[in-house]
Structures are given as structure tokens and as C-alpha cells.
Design an enzyme around this catalytic site. Structure first.
Site, mmCIF file in Angstrom:
data_model
loop_
_atom_site.group_PDB
_atom_site.id
_atom_site.type_symbol
_atom_site.label_atom_id
_atom_site.label_comp_id
_atom_site.label_asym_id
_atom_site.label_seq_id
_atom_site.Cartn_x
_atom_site.Cartn_y
_atom_site.Cartn_z
ATOM 1 N N CYS A 46 61.400 57.046 0.710
ATOM 2 C CA CYS A 46 62.585 56.958 -0.141
ATOM 3 C C CYS A 46 62.533 55.749 -1.056
ATOM 4 O O CYS A 46 63.325 55.643 -1.981
ATOM 5 C CB CYS A 46 63.854 56.941 0.698
ATOM 6 S SG CYS A 46 63.822 55.655 1.928
ATOM 7 N N GLU A 94 71.642 56.187 4.502
ATOM 8 C CA GLU A 94 70.520 55.756 3.675
ATOM 9 C C GLU A 94 69.997 57.046 3.065
ATOM 10 O O GLU A 94 69.342 57.823 3.734
ATOM 11 C CB GLU A 94 69.497 55.042 4.559
ATOM 12 C CG GLU A 94 68.580 54.131 3.791
ATOM 13 C CD GLU A 94 67.281 54.839 3.505
ATOM 14 O OE1 GLU A 94 67.196 55.468 2.419
ATOM 15 O OE2 GLU A 94 66.390 54.769 4.345
#
Lengths: 489, 489, 489, 489
Positions: B296, B262
Site C-alpha cells: 500500500c 489503513e
């Protein structure tokens, strides 16, 4: 290449050019690769030696075709793939023959491969319309979550010569069904089956640019690199050796590409004392010697319990006495040639090594000089240290080792860095569950030497691969997209 | 480190050592890493500077613990994880405070993260007992196929400082539930939340060796390499930046490890002319400035339709006027500090660059010298060429760009190599489906700035990642094993 | 009823009233039902004799509570059910004792039932948040399909005395998790376990009206009719006898209600010549004599291959010699009483009938006069025509029949109109698959006499039932709603 | 019946006998039923008037064929169904014409139905090979659980005249794919499409006895009773009216048969103020007047927001002005006749009733005397009390009602005992989710009047039915069998 020389009913299935953006093309350099019939060592024909420029062109074509193809309905792609399936069925004899000509396997095996190959096209056509997303209950009262599946994008496909058609169909079927476009690098030894498949896909209505095929041999380094490092390509699917797999995976890391790999195996084949020996011998014949031992799920190490060892060995030897090696087109042939000289050398090296370490040759043990034929070989009392026990032979060598306990043989079977397929023979339901669970492989055959079907998840663990093909394998070519809806009140 | 200095109710949650094979240990070298409270720039305490030897020991411990843990029933693991969930809930205030202390986010955010973190433990406990395999109808009459799910093995977990607890829980929950054992490398900025989690897992009954945590800063190169290249480790799960992700993926290729990543995002946030502006402004506040812009999935590029641009900008500026930066422990604080000086520099650079290219500063634009506080900033008329439009800022900078058409803004939104999250605001059902489908991201927020939930598949496409966490993410820690039964008659 | 007489730690778990709309209420008529401890034949206490009016009130209360409850998030319901699970675990001893007091089974069995009962509450809590709908690819380009799961509405639950708690939990757990509200009619023999469960649900936060419980004995006809024919009720879930099941299904047809039924079984228990006799005997003890033979999945017909018949019979007789019947509260008791006189009569009738037809009594064969205790009984050479081979005994009678071939015993096993559970003992993997596939039952135990788990689909085929409970059983309480989106361009 | 009179290319598709055990047969009594072309009121031909004896023979034939058919592989059944699909596609023109001849719908609609019908055969062929069972993790260490799907047995299929082919294909496809055998009772008005389908199934290789078709009119009572009460039949699947559905469900209760029902609807069609009126009008034309209003998902009640009411009404009237009723074989015909006199009377009664209560006739309102043609009718200001608002008209009557608020119209839409389909038109994403979730129906069309696709779960809630067809509908014809493995160590 003289198309008529192949002896096909439909000569136009023989394509001697690469395929980019809907056009059959030669290499810019004009160079070609010679393709040989391993049974006769005669040239079958040539295909172009494509390089970096052509690979980029193929990737660009795939990128250009993506927006439209990816937006077609799943049912539309289903219908086109069903037409391709029908064409593969219609040309069954020709396609089987083509496989035999360039790969060497028997005609029965060649046709079997075509049926297997076609089964993936049919399967993935049907999977296309079942790429369900989800509605996911949210913990938040005014939020709704759904997921949808979308094609991952342009796909690179790299495949080996041992299944000239099926390895491509298994990948291409999933990719096309998902709505992806593809660039295929077929193996230089067996490009014609690939090109025939591409031609039939074209006839079935696959639009220009959706499938591209780039043949290469000496430029394979730069071609493979571009297929893995291109920023346009979003997915690499490879079947082949573990060392090459690692290299391609490393190159693909540079863009965080999604990678599917089906690499080498070193399948154990275990015969317990409570096995049905008839079944075990019959399975060993198929599992070890299918395609003359040149499949990634072939048994590589045969462990037999001491109490049935002698019986198993003698009955397997007896079966092997009936083998007939020869040209696969000859109906009486049971086993064809190996693919090329390198393959011959490896088998001989494994035999010699084992014998040097004390193994006994029960059957075969050598090749027919000047040919690609190696006599199916049975070795007894192969010591653990023999190379055949740690390397994939990929040839017609059955290496028998005696064992005493279930625990011991599980340990032996698992003592390798790879884990694709494993087989064992036992009738006891308790042992069946125990051993099936303990074998460190992706696929277990219990009382059978044949596991391949389009419906199953094919693939390995450890250094044998990443991802699964067949079964739900269309997932490998799709992204799951989450859509969260807020502001509903 | 004086545990009492943290002000926790349960001092024993403060651990200042690494955790290997069930024991709290120091570095062999005796070296330590200083951990700082970003709000005060004071040292909170130290953790050991572990290296290659300790990493190998941790991996060995995980390997030693694997056989027994992987054979426990899913229900057994479920029950232990449920105990861990209960403990995280019981220690909610302490764990939230710990996050605030080492990360800087507000106490509300810190507690929110703990709840989010705990939700993964609960979710994966429940997933453990639902790791269904399949019975697959075979095309062959006397063959039966089943698949089972097995733990993948030893897992390496590497996580960032912006969610000191939740990023670990999201991975560890899946890994433990699946039956894997783990080695965690927490971020050097925020190790204490990780160690507290490990301590609670121990209390919940996770056996020795099943979880190991190795803290490191300057040795991160050798530690990370071992975690990715070790032949023992079978899976790497990483959350962090895209460049590091590529490096780790490349190292993992050497053993064909399964990798979940990720990585970075660059989320577009689009406000269409038919948006509910109230909703859009409220969402921008959350989506852009949550954790002071350090997630993020924070909006990085804000595209607003020209017809509502002025209104949106002025109302967002108005909301931002009420922001109060400060120590997260202070109840009146709405936004905490950035994590460290490097982070401050990047935000300032993005602001300066945009301004140099013609952007106007509507709010903020600079930091408080000598601190880690950056004034939440709103820039108007940010040109396409500005760095903020191509790089993740990871800070409290909202950069507005005007657009005219749906097609234009989709193109802008997709013009990046990454694709994690994307947001848009529109009320029209047709546009909603169109835009949601066209955004090249893994996760879409439609009329919402908050998408995170334990139940959803979290992850990106393109260079934002591989695999999905949460939702069905336990799959990332399991192998599908096929068992084919033959010889049934 | 003197609550203290039950000997519970928490007296307040004893409820002697019905529960409607969040209130504990008596019958309007003031009438009550006497509840007896089958071990002592003494009255334990009374519950109200509710009738049609009270049933309607309960249904109305459930309808009134439905809109709000059905709109709560799945996570909210999950959390409440998890609290109920925790309360059931906390009160484990009391709830187990209560089951023993009113049902007669041993305390070990009573506590075992409470654990089993609680496991459904936990399971369905976890299922609630996993009631995924689907996004279904459409064959039409501008159409999007999704499905969502919605609670079916008000549910009627009717359950038997042999599992006073678990049969309710299995239904109620699914219903509440789905977002349904419910009216329960517990069995008049064992209402207290139901009422205690309702009380704990209340404590856990289940809102008023969501659960209602109506106790009845002589008014059961009108109560049951209303529960099945009411236009408000949308679902009936029943566990009990096949004749009653047919009646309720018929009544439910008048409104096309969805019906789940778990009715009577007549389980065959087959011991093949290749069985592990130890396992088979141990399983027979559990499977036949658990709850003194009063479960719907108890073995009813025991077929033993002639070659192992004598051994199996003598070893089972030996095990039975160690049985001790008595009050379930007494620690030395292995088997408790039957539920009531009717049950005693049926067992005696089955014994007498078999003996009259030539069967031999190896163990037991009669009751203790003036009690509800029947000596566990083993009959040998029971002829096919004996009633025990065509009717469910529901008591401690093991009837052995000899067989010769696999084909013969499959035919015998399947020669009945019902098909709930079936058991067989064999080690051969081929036979295992063959027999498991051929037995006409919903659930097969292979080398085990215990199949019940919350995770499995519990239910029968033929006249043994409709639908499945446990496992994915929440589906029985939900409607799938399709939403087709058009007009997207 | 003169086969040539039908004007088909393949006369042999016209079958005038029933089909039992692979043979075309007459009634024992010699009696026949006259089948009329509703457009011309001329006899098309006759089929036999079968009775109880023939029904029993058909059931016996299905029972006899079951063991072998149910044991074929799913792939074998897949291939046969795919051949049937190919034959239905090959005979597209003939089959479409046949539907028009006996049902009256236009040729476009007739061919459309054949394509729809064929799509179920293809879909279920593909579903057959995907009837996955599960491997379920057990809470017990030495237990393994799997489930398999098995065919439910002999199936009774009863279908209506409004989709002479598709309603049968939707059931038969699922039944055959699952491995069931079937007895079909086609509607007496339209038996020929059924018989042609049966003939093609025979040609495709469906073995004798697997499909049986029993035509009946006056004996329908005894035939239907036997189909529901027979102990041999294990499943009844019915599409038709709610009263008949209740009767059949009641009869089926006597053996606890599994029942699937698709009964009557009363679909609301809601036009909100934010609707796209073009889309809404176009959808109303299709949704209300498709098959001249004779489908169970036709809009029955049209609610239009007051602000767009006048516009909607006038534009719908305008569209209706272009309708042309006539013989469906005539290319210019847009709408065919009703099926028979009873249908005509009901429409007229609904019109007269509404007018008597104050409704205004905007278009049509009466029939063409002596024919089965009813002028498509548009009524305005239809009061809530009108019969059309509580009964399914099943004819070309569009009844408009004005509404003011979302809450009001949801209440109106839900004020009925049935709940099959519902439609609404709105562009706002918030309203879309709200209304879609609140409508008490099984299927929602949002901005579309067409929801039918083979891939979706078709079916209703409340008194509109039980179970779902299409999509995962093969489940309706299968039992889930649990197999629990013990004794593994």
C-alpha cells in the site's frame, strides 16, 4: 428580534443572521426559526433557516480560508484566541445573560458556563504552541525520522442546546488552535450564544471564512448530511444524543472522515457505607440537579448502600426542600425551566413509569402545567426495571435504589450500553482504586459531583462517544505526519 | 493439506483449522477454502470456511477471556509477547518460507516480513509497560485529577494478503499489549501465516480465548458484518481497500465503535532536478517493485523533473533489465508472482489504458500467460488522465510523468482523494522542508523509498485511513479514563 | 582466590581482576584487596588495588570507545542489552549466590536483587529506542525547530555494597542504552557481582572500552577524584552516603559535570489510627528489616499513633520473634549479617544512645560477639532527641515513637535535611492525598513498605540526591540538542 | 537618582532600592552602587549595596512565603503571570528604554529584549498548568504508581548584564510558575530592569516575599556564597561566565543543591561551499554583532570554506560599512557601546593578539578613546592559535578562518571545552543532518543566526552549562514525587 430586548450592555452581541465567509447573512429562502425563552415561553428572536445551499457555501468558504489560516504560526493563532478569551471575559455579564435567556439555566449557571467556555479558548490557545512532533530514533543507521502535527482541514461542528456556548468553544477552540477552519451548526433552541461567540471571534481577528455558522431547524437533515458527507470536510465533531451520533458517524464513513463524538450518558452515582454523607448529599444536589438535570454528566441512577440509604434519602429531600424553581434571571431562583415540552414529557414519563413499578415519590413528581418548569423530584425504591435506570432522563429526577455489596453495585452501574461519567462516594483508599478502575465510564468522580475542567480529557466509552475533548483534545484536529529522511551519507 | 509438503523444519506450524477459545476447529458446515501457491498455482492446503455462528462463538470466547486478561499486569503481557517474539525469531526460516509459499514474494522478502512482523511484537511488548496515564493539575484547590489507560475490550482484526504476517502482528501486538482480546479474520489467500502466528502465541502462553482466528472466503459478508456490528466488540482494526474500509466503518457506526483503518494509497514519487539520481533510481526499484508492487506504500505515480527525466528513465530501465521473475523460493528470483488473476487483470488494464492514451512502454508491459507473473513494466510519458494516475495499480507498473515546477508537481501529487505515503528526492534543505510539509499524505519518504519501521506512526490521511499503527499505536487499543478526586480536606 | 570455592555453576563468572579496554588486568603495583564473606568472616578472594594511573587508563579507554559506540543505533544497543538481560536471567542462581556470598543478604534476597538488577537492563534496553526528541512549533514563520537526544559522553559510576549488582545495573543500563561509555568503581566490599556483570556484558557483545571497572580501596581518594575531575568524563553518577556525595559533587563542579546522586535517606514510617495494622506490621518487617536494614529506603523512624501504638508494637515484636539470623546461604535464615564491624558499631551506638535517653528494648538490642550478626531490635518510646531519629542507622533497629496528630507527625517526619523515601499507613482517601503531598521526600509508600521497581523515578530531594534513576532515567545520560532550521524559503 | 531623568512615561517603574519581603529597602550600611549609562558614561542612578545580612533576610522572606505560594493552584499562578505579561506589554516602551539606558543596546534591541523577556513570562504561565505527573503501570498486580510535580522550594537567581531583563524572566518565570519563591541578585551594571520587573510582578499580584531582589557589587562574594550555601535555598540558577559558574556549583555542592547553569560559549559559525552566501552574511551580521557582540550565543569563530571565503569576507565587510555606532536611543544607531572598560580591553586584546599572529584587519580594529564604543571589526586569516579562537570575545570582533573539508571544520569547531551554540550554512540535506549532529554544542543554528525563542530548550553542554531554560524548563524548578499505593485489595 429587537436586540435591545435582551437587556445586554453591548446590544451588538445579538446577531440574528447566520455567518458565512465573514458576512452575516439570511437564508436564501427568507425563512426563519423562532427562538424562545424557556422560562417565559416568549419569543426571544429569530435566526435564519439555512439549507443545503448555504451549508455548501459555508463549507466552501471554510475551504477557501484554509490554506492561509493553516499556514499561520501557532503563536499567531494563540494570540488571536487569547484576544477572544479576553473579549469573552470582558463581556462576561452579557454572555452569561444570553445563555440564561435562551437556555433557561440560572444566571449563576449562565455566567459559570461563559467562564467555562472561555477557559477552553484560553486552554487551546496555549495548546496551539505546544503541538509537538517527535524525533524518533530509527533502527536504520542512516535514517532519521521526525513527525510533525498538521491541521486536519475543514471541520464540521454540531452541538446541543444544554451548553449553548461551552460545547462550541470546546470544539472550536481546538479546531482554530490546530489551524483548521470550521462550519458550526448550533442548536436551533439556543443559537444566539453561538452567534455572539462568532462575533467576538471576528472582533478578535479571526479572518473571514475561518469560522462559519449555519442555523437550521427543519432543514437539519440535509444540513447535517452535507456536513458529514462533503468530500471537502475532513472532520466531524458532534455533541448530542447517541442515536444522532450513530447516524452522523455512519454518514461520515462514506469518506473515512475522522469523527469525534460526545454522546449520551447514564451516569451512576454510588454512595457506599463508608461515604461521607454530607459530601455525597451535596454532590448529589450539584451532580443531579445542575442545569435542572440537563447535562450529559448528570447523575441518572443513584445507588445507595442499604445501611445509609434512609439517611441519604432524608437529607437529600431536606436539601431539595430549599430549591426554588423560576426564571433564571431572578436571583432567588436555584433551578430554571426545562428546555421545551418534549423534555417535560420525558421526565414525567420516567416518574410515572417508576411509580407504576412501585417507586415512592419523596419530593416533587410533577410539572407546573403550561410552563416548562418541572418540580425537582426524588423517588425512592426505584426498581431496576424502571426506564430511568436504562434511559437518560435529562431532567430533575433523582431515582434512588438500594444496594448491598460492592460487587452488586458495580454490576448494576455497568449494565448499560453507554459509559460517559460515573460517581461514587467512599473514603477507603482500596475501594477508591477498585471502584474507579471497574466503572465502565470515561470519567469518574470520586467523592465529587463535579468533574468538568478545561484541562481534563472529557469523553466517554462504549456508546457514549469517540475521542476526547479538552486536555490534549487539540489532537482530534490534527494529523501526525511522518517524515523519513534517507540518503544522508 | 499435507503439512510436510510445505517443507518447514517444524511441521506443526502448519495449521489447517480455525482457532476459537483455545481450540483448533473446523467449520460446522465442514466446508473449506482452498489456498493456492501463486507461483505454481498449485493448492497448498485448505482452511475452514467459517460463518456467522463460528464468528459469534469466537467473539464470545474473546469476551469470556477478557476480564482475566485485561487485569493481568502490563509486565505479564510484556513477558508473554517477548516469548512470542523469541519464538518468531527461532522459527524465522519456517515463517519466512510460509509467507513466500502462500503470498509469492521472494524468500528474502518473506523472511524480511517475518522480521518486520516480529519487530511489532517486540515493540508492543515494550509499549505495554509504558502506557502512562497522567496526573493533571486542577484549577480547583481541593481536586486531584489522574488519568489511567485501560484496554478497550474485544477487538476485531481484518487484514489483507500482501503482508500475511506483519499486518496481523501490527494490530495483534498492540491489542494484546493493551490487554485486549481479539478475533482475527485473516485473508483467504494467505491464512497459514496467521495460523502459525496464532500457534506460536499459544505456545508463548497466551491464554485460551484471548486470540481467535476465523477463516472465511464466501461467508466474508456475514463474518465481517458481525465483527463490526456486534455489541460485544469495542474496536475494529482493518487494513485493506478503501471501499471495504468505508463499508466496515459504516457498519461500526451502529455501535459507535472505535475504528482504525489503513486503506489504499496512491503514492506519488517525485524526482526533482537537484536529486541524487543514483539514490532516486535505487529507491524507485525498492519502492515501486518491492513485493512486485503489491504494498500500500508502493510508489504509484512517478513524477520526474524534465531536466533529469531522460536520465532517470534510462537508468531505471537498466536496473529493471536485471530483474528476474520466478518462484520466490528460487534464490535467483528478484520478483515473485502477483497474488491472483484479478490482480493480473488490473495491471494489464492500467498498462493498456496508459498506452492507449499515448504512453510508451520502455520495459515489460505484459504477463506470462497461464501464470501469475507479470513482467515488471516501465511506461514513459504517461498522461495525467491515465487510470494509473488515479487508481492504485498494486502491481509492477512504473508510470513516469514529466513535470516542470515544484508548484506543479505538488498539485499533481495532491490531486487524489487518498493520502497514505509520498516520496521525493531533492538535496536542498529548503525544498525538503517545503515539500515534506505540503504533500497531503500521512508518511513522507525524503530521499528514501523505504519508510516502514515498527517505531513510526504508520497511517494515512484523507481517504487512506484513520488512526496510526506502530509507534504509539497501542493507544488505538486503549481508553483514557479520568479519575477526579474530591472531598480531600 | 579459588573460583571453585564460590560454588557457582559457571566458575568463569568469578573475576578477580579489574577490566580496562576489554582486558582483565591486575594493578600495576600488584597490590590487592581482600574481600570477605560477612557471614563467615572468611576471605572470599581478592581484587586488584587500582590507582590513579589505572583510572586514567580506564577513562582513556572509555573515551576511545565512545565515538563508535555513541554512533550505533539505539536498536543495536537495545539488542545487546537484551542479550545481557537474557544472560543475567540464565545465570540467575549463580548471580544471586554471588551477591549473598559477598554482601551477606539471604539467598532469596540475593536472587531477588539479581532479578531487580536485570530488570533495569531490560528496561533501559527498551528505553534506548524511545529517546524521542521533539519538533517544536516556532513563533517565526520560516523557522523549524527540532531537538534530538545525544549521549552525554564518558560516565563515571560509583556505587555502594548494599546492592552489589542492582545499583550498578541501574546506572550502567541507562548509560549504555544512551550510547555512553563508562568507568565503574565498584565498592571494595562487594566487587565480584560487578565484575560478573561486566563479564556478562562482554559476552553479550558490549565492545572493548565501553565498560571499564576499576577496583580500589585505599586509593579510593585519588581514583574518585580523577573520576570526578577528569576533563574527559562528562557525567558522574553516584550512590552512597551524603557526605561523600557532597565531596564528589564539589569535585565535579570544576568542569561543570552533570551529576546524578542518590545519597542517604532517613525514612519516616507512619502508622495512623485508621491504618490496617496487619498491613502496617507486615510492611514494617519488610521495609525496616529487608537486607537486615541496610538499604537507603529502609524505614528509619517509626511513628505510630497513640491509639494503635501498643497493638502495633506487640504485633511487630511477635513477628520479629520468628526472625532467624544466620548465613544467607542457609535456607532457614531470614536475616543475614551486617556488612562489617563499622556497621555493627553504629547500630549498637544507636541502641545504646536511645536506651540511655529512656527508650525500652522490646526485642534484641545487641550483637553476637565476634560475628557480624546483630539481633534485630525493637525499641519503644524512643525520644525525639535520640540519634536514630536524626541519623540513618543502616541496620536492624526499629525505633518506635508515639504521636497524636497528623500535623505533629508530618512535622516530625520532615524535620531532617534529607528526603529520600517515606511511608505511611492510612485508609482514608483524604489523608492519603494530604500526607503523600506533604511528606518532604522523593518517594512515598502509601500502605506499602516496598516501592522499588525499574519503572519508577527513584531518587530523593533535599540532601538525598540529584536526579532520578529508573523510569525516565536514561535522560540523565543524554543531552538535548536543539537544531533550528532557517533559510527555508 | 532622579526617576524623571530616565525619560519613562511611568516614572514609578524606576526603583532605586532592593526588594525584600514586599518592601523596597536600602542597605543597612547605607552604601550604594552607582549605575552608569555606557553610552554616555554618566551615572543613571544608584541602588543599595546589600550584604550578607540583607541576603539572609531575603532568603528568610522567601522561605516564609513559600508554604502559601507553593500551595496555590497552578491556575492561580498562571493568572498572576499572565497579568505580569500584560503589564510588561503595556509598558513596552518604558521597559525597552530602560534596558537601552543601562545596557547600551539600541532601542530596537532593548524593546526586542522586553518582548523576549515577556514571552518567557507568558510561556511559563502556560507551562504552570501543564506540569503533568504520570500514572505508571506497575509490574506488581496490587500496586498503583503515580508521580506528581512539586515546587523545589526557595530559588536563588543570579544573572548577567547583557540581558538585564530576559535572563531574569527566563528563570523567574519558571520558578514562579512552578510554585517556588525566589531571591534575585541582578547584575550591578543593570539593576533597574530587574527592579522594574519586580515592581510589575508586585502590581500583578505576586505576594510579599515571593520575589526578593538584592543588589550588590563589592559584597558579591558573601552574597553569592549565601545564595549557594544556605540550607534554606534548594536551587540555584545562574547565567554568567564559566569560572563563576564553577565556583557557584562548587559552593552549591555543600547542600546537594540542584543547579542550573548557563555559562559561556564560544560559538563556531561555519560557511560551507554550498551555502547561500546572502543568508550567511545576513546571519553573520545578526549573530556576531547583535548587542554589539555581547551575547553568549554570538558567533565567536567564523570558519569559511576556501572556495567562498573571499566572497563572504568582502560582502560582510560591505555590510559592516553601513554600521553606525552610537547611543542606542538615537534611531540611526545600529550598534551601541560595550558595557564597560574591562569589556573594551578584552576586545582590543583579542584584536591585537590576532594581528600579532598574522591576521589582517579588514574593518575596524580599535575603539573610540574615552568611550565605551569599539568599532565593529573584521579580521581575516586569523590563525588557530589566536586567543579569539579559544576565548569568548564578547564584543564586536568577527574573526575569519579558512577551511577546506567538512571533517576539518568539525574538528576545529569542537576543539573547545565549552559548547553552547553553533551555526552553519549549507543547503545539502545530508550535510545538514551530519553537521548538526556532530557539532558539540547544545544549540545549532542551521542557515540561521537566530535561535532564541521562549519555546526552545536553551542551554549548553560541556563546560557551557547544566540544565535547559525555556521550553520544558519549568522542570528545573520542580521535584518529581513518586507515590506508590499498596494494600488495595
Amino acid at each position: 428580534a429587537q436586540a435591545s430586548a435582551f437587556g445586554l450592555k453591548d446590544f451588538s452581541l445579538i446577531k440574528t443572521q447566520a455567518f458565512i465567509d465573514g458576512k452575516w447573512v439570511d437564508a436564501k429562502s427568507g425563512e426563519t426559526i423562532s427562538v424562545t425563552n424557556p422560562a417565559t415561553l416568549e419569543e426571544l428572536g429569530t435566526v435564519p433557516e439555512m439549507g443545503l445551499a448555504e451549508t455548501k457555501a459555508a463549507i466552501d468558504a471554510a475551504a477557501k480560508a484554509l490554506p492561509e489560516w493553516s499556514k499561520t504560526t501557532a503563536k499567531h493563532r494563540h494570540d488571536i484566541l487569547m484576544k477572544l478569551f479576553a473579549l469573552m471575559t470582558e463581556h462576561h455579564d452579557d454572555l452569561g445573560r444570553l445563555i440564561t435567556l435562551e437556555n433557561g439555566k440560572t444566571l449563576t449557571e449562565g455566567k459559570g458556563e461563559n467562564a467555562y467556555s472561555a477557559s477552553f479558548i484560553e486552554w487551546f490557545a496555549e495548546e496551539a504552541v505546544r503541538t509537538y512532533g517527535e524525533h524518533i530514533p530509527s533502527p536504520f543507521p542512516n535514517v532519521r525520522n521526525i513527525t510533525i502535527k498538521q491541521p486536519i482541514g475543514v471541520v464540521s461542528i454540531l452541538t446541543p442546546w444544554n451548553f449553548p456556548s461551552a460545547m462550541i468553544a470546546r470544539k472550536l477552540g481546538g479546531a482554530l488552535a490546530a489551524g483548521c477552519t470550521a462550519v458550526i451548526k448550533p442548536p436551533p433552541e439556543t443559537p444566539f450564544s453561538c452567534l455572539a461567540l462568532v462575533e467576538l471571534a471576528r472582533r478578535a481577528g479571526v479572518p473571514d471564512g475561518v469560522i462559519n455558522a449555519v442555523t437550521t431547524l427543519k432543514n437539519v437533515g440535509e444540513v447535517g448530511k452535507e456536513m458529514c458527507e462533503s468530500k471537502i470536510v475532513k472532520k466531524v465533531s458532534f455533541t448530542g444524543s447517541t442515536p444522532v451520533a450513530k447516524m452522523l458517524a455512519g454518514m461520515s464513513a462514506s469518506t473515512l472522515k475522522k469523527v469525534s463524538i460526545e454522546a449520551g450518558g447514564n451516569a451512576p452515582f454510588i454512595v457506599f457505607d463508608d461515604a461521607n454523607i454530607d459530601d455525597a448529599v451535596a454532590a448529589a444536589v450539584i451532580c443531579k440537579f445542575r442545569a435542572t438535570g440537563q447535562t450529559c454528566v448528570c447523575a441518572n441512577r443513584i445507588y445507595v448502600h442499604s445501611s445509609v440509604y434512609a439517611e441519604f434519602a432524608s437529607r437529600l429531600a431536606e436539601k431539595m426542600a430549599a430549591f426554588k424553581i423560576g426564571n433564571g434571571l431572578d436571583e432567588s431562583t436555584t433551578h430554571g425551566p426545562l428546555i421545551h415540552a418534549r423534555a417535560m414529557e420525558k421526565v414525567q414519563a420516567h416518574v410515572d413509569d417508576a411509580v407504576a413499578l412501585g417507586a415512592q415519590v419523596l419530593v416533587g413528581g410533577k410539572s407546573i402545567p403550561g410552563t416548562s418548569f418541572f418540580h425537582p423530584t426524588l423517588l425512592s425504591d426505584v426498581p431496576a426495571a424502571a426506564r430511568v435506570n436504562s434511559e437518560e432522563t435529562f431532567g430533575p429526577l433523582a431515582a434512588l435504589t438500594k444496594f448491598e455489596t460492592e460487587e452488586e453495585v458495580i454490576r448494576l452501574a455497568n449494565s448499560t450500553a453507554v459509559g460517559l461519567a460515573g460517581y461514587f462516594f467512599s473514603r477507603d483508599i482500596g475501594r477508591v482504586w477498585r471502584v474507579a478502575e471497574k466503572l465502565e465510564v470515561g470519567m469518574v468522580g470520586c467523592n465529587t459531583g463535579l468533574i468538568s475542567q478545561a484541562v481534563i480529557p472529557f469523553g466517554g466509552i462504549k456508546e457514549s462517544g469517540l475521542g476526547r475533548e479538552g486536555g490534549h483534545g487539540i489532537e482530534e484536529y490534527m494529523n501526525t505526519k511522518l517524515i523519513v529522511f534517507g540518503g544522508l551519507t
